[in-house]
Structures are given as structure tokens and as C-alpha cells.
Design a protein around this motif. Structure first.
Motif: not given
Length: 394
Positions: A118-128, A203-211
């Protein structure tokens, strides 16, 4: 009376019988000589018998052709690279646990899998975010309301300034209208800040890759409800970098430092991976008196975190005898070798093994390199036994 009897009688000796030949001394001398020879032979035989009786049952020394033949080697002293062998556990060099940052909610989708890059900032999980989206729209509308109030307050102030010159409006009225205009402008900024806050929360609802890195663990599924403070949902190896956490004794830790080369072999594969020690931990476990040397490794599919691996760490050079593994034996008393002394007799010599190298096993103590060491027949000879040493064929 014959002539001989008369002769003896004249000499005063009476002799009777037939004395013919009795006076000849030659036969008597021969008889005595024979007797002496017989007794001499008997004495010699007795002496030989006594010699063998004194020796007891001691066996006669074997002929040279009957001696055990053993291969011997004079190892000398070689300069070899010092090595420290150890074992340890593979792990991510920098493992990043990723959890819920915002208020959480129901998971709509999880677009990544374990083992995926994964890339930095890529979405890992989408929250409603349906509720949060409505809140954001409401906040945007509040900005428009506040902006309209601010525009009206500014228009009223502009008209008042035109009338104050004619004396129709007092200075106090102008001050009041100015305050109303400033308050309206402030409400616009407050509304804008609230809107930006809602946008940041959404924007913080979605879980994204920190690095950027490799996804090691995924612990969430669509439909699951997550919230702040829950266990990490993902684990990422930053940059995909791995390491081996090798356990070493205090003595071995003192011989290495950061930057020395190492070779790692994971269990289940013969492939060797090159790495280097990047950190020697400053603490020692008081229960087992061991410390940890951390060996950095580039990513490879065979390097699985949590797996077991062996490592050989370089530790300078050593000048010592080197022997093949077949020459060194062990029992309850420790490690030893058999050497052949100058009398071709077998002697046991206690040794201390060093590191295992491609050339053989380093003998750290017990040999100076000039001894004739038995290579392969050590298990079939005994200390004190006479052998026939030969050099092995090259």
C-alpha cells in the motif's frame, strides 16, 4: 703274572684283572667334555624358560603390518573470519499498528488484503459517513446564513456612514452598526471553522495507511462496527523492511557492533539472505543472561514475520587450527580429539570448539596446530594404542 702286573707291583700298587686299555686317558677326557656340554645346554634351556616365565603372559608386539592404519592431519593455524552463530525470530523492522482514529462507525468496505503493498494515505477501510455528511451540509448552510448576515450588517454600516455626514445619524449609531457588522463577520468565520472541523472528522472516518509498506495483518471485515480505542485493525511493515532478532550471550554481544555483516537462513529454506546488524540492544535479560542483536533485511517472500531463522554474524578474524567435523568427538567429559604422539601411540586431547566455517570447525583451545590429529578412525582406537599414521590422499 704278566708284565703289566709286575710293573705295577714294582711300583707298590696291586692291580688285578685285565687292565688292557684302562690306562689310556683320552676316552675319559672325551666323556667329561660331553657331560659338560650336556649340562651347558640344559642350563641354557632353563635360562630361556625362566626368561619367558618372568615375562608372564605379555603378548608379543604386533608386526607393523598388523597395526591399525589411521589418517592423520597436522592442521596448522589458519586465519579465518570470526563468526558467531545464533538463532532468532523474524519480524518487521518497523511495524505500524493502524486503528480507528475518528469516532468510528460501520465498516462499508475493506479494499486491501494481507500481503498487499500500500501507499501512504491509501484507504484501508471505508466507514459509513451518511450522518456525518448531513452534518457537513448543515454546517455549509450555516456559513451561507452567517455570510448573509454579515453582508447586511456591512450594507447598513455603509449607509449610516453616508448619513452621518449630513447629521441624520449620530456617532453612537455608527458605532453600534460597526459592532453589528464585526459580529456578523465573526459568525461567518466560526461557521467556516465548524465546517472545516466536520470535514476533518469525516476524513478521519476512513482508515488510511500512515506510510507505504506491506500489509501484515487485517483484522476487520465489512459490516463490522468499530470505534476509537479498539484493537488495531491493520498492521503494516514500513517499507517492507524485515529484521531478525537474534538472541546472543553476553560474551558474543561484546564482540559485535552495529554495521557488521550477517547471513540469515530461514527455517524451511536453504536460501541465505545478506543483512547487517543495525542495533545491539543495551539490555540483558536477567532470566537467561542473553541480549538481542537486530539484523536488518530487505524484503523477500521467504522472510515471514514470526518465523524462525538461524544467523551467522561476522566478528573479525581468528588465527587458530581448523579441523573437519569428523575429527572432533564428544562425550560426557566434553569435546576431544585423538592425536598420535612421536611414539605412534594414541593420546586423547580435550579441545574447545569455536565457530563452524566453510573450511571446518575452529578449535579455540587445546591444539597449537603441530599435532598429528586422527581424522576419521578416532572412534575405533583407544588411548595408548600403537597405530600406523598415514596422511590422507589429497
Amino acid at each position: 703274572m704278566n708284565y703289566e702286573t709286575r710293573l705295577k707291583a714294582e711300583d707298590g700298587v696291586a692291580v688285578s684283572g685285565d687292565l688292557s686299555g684302562a690306562g689310556d686317558p683320552a676316552p675319559a677326557r672325551k666323556s667329561r667334555r660331553r657331560t659338560i656340554i650336556i649340562f651347558a645346554l640344559i642350563g641354557l634351556a632353563l635360562a630361556i624358560a625362566a626368561y619367558f616365565l618372568m615375562r608372564g603372559d605379555a603378548p608379543a608386539p604386533p608386526a607393523e603390518s598388523q597395526l591399525p592404519v589411521v589418517s592423520v592431519l597436522q592442521p596448522g593455524r589458519e586465519t579465518v573470519a570470526g563468526q558467531i552463530s545464533a538463532t532468532g525470530t523474524l519480524a518487521a523492522r518497523r511495524e505500524l499498528p493502524v486503528g480507528v482514529v475518528g469516532e468510528g462507525g460501520r465498516v462499508l468496505s475493506v479494499p486491501v488484503e494481507q500481503g498487499q503493498w500500500v501507499k501512504q494515505g491509501q484507504v484501508l477501510a471505508v466507514i459509513d459517513r451518511s450522518v456525518q455528511s448531513q452534518q457537513a451540509q448543515s454546517s455549509a448552510a450555516q456559513i451561507q446564513v452567517a455570510q448573509a448576515d454579515a453582508n447586511l450588517a456591512q450594507a447598513n454600516l455603509d449607509r449610516a456612514l453616508q448619513l452621518v455626514e449630513r447629521g441624520f445619524i449620530s456617532k453612537a449609531d455608527v458605532d453600534r452598526l460597526t459592532a453589528t457588522r464585526d459580529a456578523a463577520a465573526a459568525r461567518v468565520r466560526v461557521s467556516q471553522a465548524q465546517y472545516r472541523e466536520l470535514q476533518a472528522r469525516n476524513a478521519r472516518l476512513n482508515i488510511v495507511a500512515p506510510a507505504a509498506g506491506l500489509v501484515l495483518m487485517r483484522n476487520v471485515e465489512p459490516g463490522q462496527t468499530v470505534g476509537g480505542g479498539s484493537a488495531p485493525l491493520f498492521s503494516i511493515a514500513k517499507g517492507g523492511e524485515m529484521e531478525l532478532m537474534a538472541k546472543l550471550g553476553e560474551g558474543d554481544l561484546a564482540k559485535i557492533s552495529a554495521g557488521v555483516a550477517a547471513e540469515v537462513t530461514p527455517v524451511g529454506t536453504d536460501r541465505v539472505f545478506a543483512g547487517q546488524v543495525w542495533q545491539v540492544e543495551p539490555t540483558i535479560d536477567p532470566t537467561n543472561r542473553q541480549g538481542t542483536a537486530r539484523v536488518s533485511l530487505a524484503y523477500a517472500p521467504e522472510l515471514r514475520p514470526g518465523g524462525f531463522a538461524s544467523v551467522v554474524i561476522k566478528s573479525g578474524t581468528v588465527v587458530a587450527p581448523v579441523l573437519p567435523e569428523s575429527a572432533i568427538m564428544s562425550d560426557e567429559k566434553g569435546d576431544y580429539v585423538f592425536i598420535v604422539n612421536k611414539d605412534d601411540k594414541v593420546v586423547r586431547r580435550t579441545v574447545k570448539q569455536g565457530a563452524v566455517t566453510a573450511q571446518g570447525i575452529i578449535v579455540a583451545e587445546g591444539l597449537n596446530g603441530t599435532e598429528r590429529v586422527i581424522l576419521r578412525a578416532g572412534g575405533f582406537v583407544n588411548p595408548g594404542e600403537t597405530v600406523k599414521p598415514v596422511k590422507p590422499r589429497s
